[in-house]
Write a protein that holds these residues in place. Structure first.
Motif, mmCIF file in Angstrom:
data_model
loop_
_atom_site.group_PDB
_atom_site.id
_atom_site.type_symbol
_atom_site.label_atom_id
_atom_site.label_comp_id
_atom_site.label_asym_id
_atom_site.label_seq_id
_atom_site.Cartn_x
_atom_site.Cartn_y
_atom_site.Cartn_z
ATOM 1 N N ILE A 1 -80.937 39.788 -21.388
ATOM 2 C CA ILE A 1 -82.222 39.330 -21.314
ATOM 3 C C ILE A 1 -82.904 40.092 -20.423
ATOM 4 O O ILE A 1 -82.582 40.678 -19.777
ATOM 5 C CB ILE A 1 -82.123 37.547 -20.854
ATOM 6 N N GLY A 2 -84.407 39.998 -20.725
ATOM 7 C CA GLY A 2 -85.216 40.582 -19.926
ATOM 8 C C GLY A 2 -86.387 40.937 -20.761
ATOM 9 O O GLY A 2 -86.613 40.849 -21.879
ATOM 10 N N PRO A 3 -87.460 41.234 -20.024
ATOM 11 C CA PRO A 3 -88.853 41.474 -20.664
ATOM 12 C C PRO A 3 -88.801 42.899 -21.558
ATOM 13 O O PRO A 3 -87.937 43.605 -21.453
ATOM 14 C CB PRO A 3 -89.828 41.565 -19.538
ATOM 15 N N SER A 4 -89.839 42.855 -22.359
ATOM 16 C CA SER A 4 -89.837 44.148 -23.184
ATOM 17 C C SER A 4 -90.126 45.207 -22.631
ATOM 18 O O SER A 4 -90.906 45.237 -21.522
ATOM 19 C CB SER A 4 -90.777 43.819 -24.460
ATOM 20 N N GLY A 5 -89.345 46.356 -22.893
ATOM 21 C CA GLY A 5 -89.702 47.697 -22.059
ATOM 22 C C GLY A 5 -88.594 47.489 -20.823
ATOM 23 O O GLY A 5 -88.554 48.540 -20.061
ATOM 24 N N SER A 6 -87.659 46.706 -20.714
ATOM 25 C CA SER A 6 -86.986 46.520 -19.686
ATOM 26 C C SER A 6 -85.753 47.695 -19.825
ATOM 27 O O SER A 6 -84.952 47.853 -18.732
ATOM 28 C CB SER A 6 -86.369 45.172 -19.299
ATOM 29 N N GLY A 7 -85.355 48.101 -20.931
ATOM 30 C CA GLY A 7 -84.340 48.657 -21.153
ATOM 31 C C GLY A 7 -83.139 48.087 -21.739
ATOM 32 O O GLY A 7 -82.024 48.966 -22.141
ATOM 33 N N LYS A 8 -83.300 46.924 -22.288
ATOM 34 C CA LYS A 8 -82.084 46.193 -22.677
ATOM 35 C C LYS A 8 -81.466 46.853 -24.299
ATOM 36 O O LYS A 8 -80.532 47.046 -24.287
ATOM 37 C CB LYS A 8 -82.253 44.660 -22.716
ATOM 38 N N THR A 9 -82.555 46.869 -25.064
ATOM 39 C CA THR A 9 -82.139 47.606 -26.538
ATOM 40 C C THR A 9 -81.516 48.913 -26.152
ATOM 41 O O THR A 9 -80.652 49.361 -26.686
ATOM 42 C CB THR A 9 -83.340 47.473 -27.261
ATOM 43 N N THR A 10 -82.424 49.815 -25.264
ATOM 44 C CA THR A 10 -81.858 51.144 -25.135
ATOM 45 C C THR A 10 -80.540 51.107 -24.654
ATOM 46 O O THR A 10 -79.750 52.019 -25.081
ATOM 47 C CB THR A 10 -82.680 51.809 -24.094
ATOM 48 N N LEU A 11 -80.086 50.305 -23.654
ATOM 49 C CA LEU A 11 -78.889 50.280 -23.391
ATOM 50 C C LEU A 11 -77.778 49.983 -24.451
ATOM 51 O O LEU A 11 -76.777 50.855 -24.455
ATOM 52 C CB LEU A 11 -78.601 49.181 -22.185
ATOM 53 N N ILE A 12 -77.915 49.165 -25.337
ATOM 54 C CA ILE A 12 -76.958 48.724 -26.038
ATOM 55 C C ILE A 12 -76.991 49.907 -27.409
ATOM 56 O O ILE A 12 -75.981 50.353 -27.837
ATOM 57 C CB ILE A 12 -76.957 47.640 -26.939
ATOM 58 N N ARG A 13 -77.961 50.762 -27.479
ATOM 59 C CA ARG A 13 -78.175 51.666 -28.391
ATOM 60 C C ARG A 13 -77.298 52.958 -27.820
ATOM 61 O O ARG A 13 -76.860 53.903 -28.598
ATOM 62 C CB ARG A 13 -79.628 52.053 -28.748
ATOM 63 N N CYS A 14 -77.317 53.116 -26.430
ATOM 64 C CA CYS A 14 -76.747 53.973 -25.834
ATOM 65 C C CYS A 14 -75.289 53.840 -25.938
ATOM 66 O O CYS A 14 -74.352 54.856 -26.148
ATOM 67 C CB CYS A 14 -76.794 54.341 -24.313
ATOM 68 N N ILE A 15 -74.768 52.677 -26.075
ATOM 69 C CA ILE A 15 -73.223 52.286 -26.294
ATOM 70 C C ILE A 15 -72.668 52.798 -27.597
ATOM 71 O O ILE A 15 -71.438 53.325 -27.529
ATOM 72 C CB ILE A 15 -73.012 50.669 -26.037
ATOM 73 N N ASN A 16 -73.383 53.054 -28.630
ATOM 74 C CA ASN A 16 -73.015 53.489 -29.941
ATOM 75 C C ASN A 16 -73.580 55.105 -29.975
ATOM 76 O O ASN A 16 -73.613 55.477 -31.130
ATOM 77 C CB ASN A 16 -72.970 52.653 -31.015
ATOM 78 N N HIS A 17 -74.173 55.326 -29.200
ATOM 79 C CA HIS A 17 -74.899 56.657 -28.933
ATOM 80 C C HIS A 17 -75.974 56.850 -30.235
ATOM 81 O O HIS A 17 -75.978 58.359 -30.516
ATOM 82 C CB HIS A 17 -73.552 57.942 -29.374
ATOM 83 N N LEU A 18 -76.576 56.030 -30.506
ATOM 84 C CA LEU A 18 -77.678 56.021 -31.153
ATOM 85 C C LEU A 18 -79.094 56.786 -30.347
ATOM 86 O O LEU A 18 -79.810 57.270 -30.777
ATOM 87 C CB LEU A 18 -78.240 54.727 -31.786
ATOM 88 N N GLU A 19 -78.841 56.643 -28.947
ATOM 89 C CA GLU A 19 -79.512 57.233 -28.019
ATOM 90 C C GLU A 19 -78.480 58.201 -27.219
ATOM 91 O O GLU A 19 -77.434 57.676 -26.654
ATOM 92 C CB GLU A 19 -80.319 56.288 -26.924
ATOM 93 N N LYS A 20 -79.288 59.569 -26.860
ATOM 94 C CA LYS A 20 -78.596 60.240 -25.767
ATOM 95 C C LYS A 20 -78.652 59.763 -24.563
ATOM 96 O O LYS A 20 -79.635 59.015 -24.130
ATOM 97 C CB LYS A 20 -79.106 61.692 -25.974
ATOM 98 N N ILE A 21 -77.717 60.107 -23.521
ATOM 99 C CA ILE A 21 -78.016 59.794 -22.024
ATOM 100 C C ILE A 21 -77.904 61.050 -21.306
ATOM 101 O O ILE A 21 -77.436 62.054 -21.751
ATOM 102 C CB ILE A 21 -76.971 58.594 -21.734
ATOM 103 N N GLN A 22 -78.654 60.862 -20.251
ATOM 104 C CA GLN A 22 -78.876 61.910 -19.318
ATOM 105 C C GLN A 22 -78.018 61.939 -18.129
ATOM 106 O O GLN A 22 -77.784 62.839 -17.448
ATOM 107 C CB GLN A 22 -80.281 62.359 -18.866
ATOM 108 N N GLY A 23 -77.345 61.077 -17.857
ATOM 109 C CA GLY A 23 -76.441 60.853 -16.977
ATOM 110 C C GLY A 23 -75.599 59.573 -16.735
ATOM 111 O O GLY A 23 -75.724 58.720 -17.563
ATOM 112 N N GLY A 24 -74.386 59.776 -16.208
ATOM 113 C CA GLY A 24 -73.573 58.666 -16.214
ATOM 114 C C GLY A 24 -72.509 58.795 -17.220
ATOM 115 O O GLY A 24 -72.391 59.898 -18.021
ATOM 116 N N ARG A 25 -71.683 57.604 -17.566
ATOM 117 C CA ARG A 25 -70.756 57.816 -18.688
ATOM 118 C C ARG A 25 -70.468 56.535 -19.395
ATOM 119 O O ARG A 25 -70.599 55.508 -18.635
ATOM 120 C CB ARG A 25 -69.216 58.161 -18.096
#
Lengths: 276, 299
Positions: free
Chosen positions: A57-81
């Motif tokens: 959960i979290g307010p819009s713009g908090s990054g929650k959608t981005t987080l799960i999109r990174c998990i199947n690589h719909l978004e690139k990440i710039q750091g971490g694994r």
């Protein structure tokens, strides 16, 4: 802003001694993500165990959608694994593990077969019937025989309560029905993990229940799920863990009761007071 | 829509228009300024499908158009994907191709491609035989050069079609483990087709007429057939009128086929593309009525 990692304490509470290699489905470590100059994920780390349902959960713009999109690589990440079932997602290590290089498209596609995703706006294929939507990937990605796929597709339609809609095109279905088809479509790939990106946010209120019902059923059957949602009723009923994100960091996580009874952080209290 | 359903009338109407043209022409024959006499017998003899060589010439026009358009669509898909590619050399190749073929006249391309290349011994355009048909070098050159030219125009149309598909579709396909190629073939291009088909129909209409330029390669297609005839009998009015009617027949038939195809591709959408297929729409069109109007107009 660094947050204490409290998930290890909670793992005991949900039962079983952690066996990291077998039991952890998602293991994200210090994930960083920028959109241009905007830092949307700041050293986010999260682990999801097999058969666990995590609600973010979290307010819009908090990054929650981005987080799960990174998990199947719909978004690139710039750091971490990010690891799913022990496989590094989207990248391969180069230079002795110091550098990440984006993986071949084919390998990324293969990794995504194991990760189902349900979108806020359903994204059903409009030129295919409900059944065709479901059997498309099993046939053309997994190489399943057509007849076999049809049998499985019909079983999935039955499971989401839409057996009668087999030959109907998406635009003739209600939002709730479309989302249930979308869930069936993702399940057809027999994923090890399901990601839900605000699956009920685009629905009329009277249709939210039918979609949540399907998701609850899935959680009870032991599917590993990460759900971005503000449906606190759903969280209370089936979530093993709730994660609160704000401004690109995980502010707080705990079991749902913790969030209902005594949330620790002011931001969480403020957010919950608005949505409950 | 009920008022626009008059399928049975279409052939009769076409015949009526045909007669109308003849009557107008016939009258003008008697009242022409310089006492011009329209030669009915030559006109009917050469416009008739029974006339020796007419159907052959029309056949060449249709076959060349279909094959060139097919080449154009195939090249257009590659050029469109190339233009949108993440790989720089692909983008460069696609852009240069489009730049050259849209930036030079198709006549120059035809002359350079046929006479130029063979004079330079780069490509001889030798005749070859396929399924028992001997295909002359001129026709091969015509089909291929018109096809390559068309590809440059189709590229923009196809690119616009691909961009019109919701990005969510690509994401859904990717999330199911589809590769780029599968996503394009199975998900994006079939949906882009809805946007591509109407302008593609217009391109084919143009192609039917553009093939007349093959006369520069001495290909005997519809235009050149009548051009040669008028060169022999010095009756350009009769011959080119007949020529025009043949082209009108081809483009009209295509217009009907196009409307059917567009309806077929509307499958799964809420937008009705039923309109525009009736003969009333074809000949009289419909006035533009602004959004929100009840369509009754008046003041």
């Amino acid at each position: 802003m660094k947050t204490p990692n409290i998930s290890s304490d909670l793992l005991g509470a949900i039962g079983g001694v952690p066996r990291p290699d077998v039991d952890v489905v998602v293991d994200a470590r210090d994930v960083n993500k920028w959109f241009g100059r905007l830092h949307v994920l700041k050293d986010v780390s999260i682990q999801v165990k097999r058969q666990e349902t995590v609600v973010v959960i979290g307010p819009s713009g908090s990054g929650k959608t981005t987080l799960i999109r990174c998990i199947n690589h719909l978004e690139k990440i710039q750091g971490g694994r990010i690891f799913v079932n022990g496989h590094l997602i989207g990248y391969r290590e180069a230079g002795g593990g110091t550098k990440l290089v984006e993986d071949k498209e084919k390998n990324i596609a293969r990794q995504r077969q194991e990760i189902g995703m349900v979108f806020q706006r359903f994204n059903l294929f409009p030129h295919m019937t409900a059944l065709e939507n479901i059997i498309e990937a099993p046939i053309h990605v997994r190489g399943m025989a057509h007849d076999e796929a049809v049998v499985m597709g019909r079983a999935l339609l039955e499971r989401v309560g839409l057996a009668a809609k087999e030959n109907v095109y998406p635009n003739q279905l209600s939002g709730g029905q479309q989302q249930r088809i979308a869930i069936a479509r993702a399940l057809a790939m027999k994923p090890a993990l399901m990601l839900f990106d605000e699956p009920t946010s685009a629905l009329d209120p009277e249709m939210i229940g039918e979609v949540l019902e399907v998701m609850k059923e899935l959680a009870r059957e032991g599917m590993t799920m990460i759900v971005v949602s503000h449906e606190m009723g759903f969280a209370r009923e089936v979530a093993n863990r709730v994660v609160m994100m704000d401004d690109g960091v995980i502010v707080e996580e705990g079991d749902p009761e913790h969030f209902f009874t005594n949330p620790t952080h002011d931001r969480t209290k403020l957010f919950l007071s608005k949505i409950l | 829509m009920g008022a626009f359903r008059s399928r049975g009338i279409r052939p009769a109407l076409l015949a009526g228009c045909f007669l109308l043209v003849l009557v107008v022409v016939g009258c003008s024959g008697k009242t022409g300024r310089a006492g011009f006499n329209f030669d009915w017998s030559v006109f009917f003899r050469d416009v008739s499908p029974l006339s020796r060589g007419v159907l052959g010439a029309v056949y060449v026009t249709v076959v060349v158009s279909v094959l060139s358009q097919a080449i154009g669509v195939a090249l257009g898909i590659f050029a469109a994907l190339g233009k949108m590619s993440r790989v720089l050399p692909f983008r460069a190749i696609a852009n240069v191709y489009i730049w050259i073929f849209r930036g030079t006249p198709v006549v120059v391309q035809l002359m350079f491609g046929f006479y130029g290349l063979s004079a330079a011994h780069l490509w001889g355009w030798d005749a070859f035989t396929i399924f028992g048909f001997k295909i002359a070098g001129e026709i091969q050159a015509g089909i291929i050069i018109l096809g390559i030219n068309e590809g440059a125009y189709m590229a923009e149309i196809i690119r616009a079609g691909i961009l019109a598909v919701d990005p969510g579709q690509t994401e859904a396909a990717k999330s199911l483990g589809m590769t780029y190629g599968q996503t394009m073939r199975r998900i994006v291009l079939p949906q882009a087709a809805r946007v591509i088909i109407p302008p593609l129909g217009n391109e084919f209409n143009n192609m039917l007429k553009t093939t007349s330029l093959l006369f520069v390669l001495s290909v005997i297609e519809t235009y050149n057939f009548y051009n040669i005839a008028q060169g022999q009998n010095f009756q350009p009015f009769e011959e080119f009128l007949g020529c025009a009617l043949w082209y009108l027949l081809m483009t009209t038939i295509w217009g009907i086929v196009q409307a059917r195809i567009e309806r077929r591709f509307a499958r799964g959408t809420t937008v009705s593309s039923q309109q525009g297929s009736g003969w009333r729409m074809r000949f009289f069109g419909r006035p533009y009525i602004g959004a929100g109007s009840d369509g009754l107009g008046g003041h």
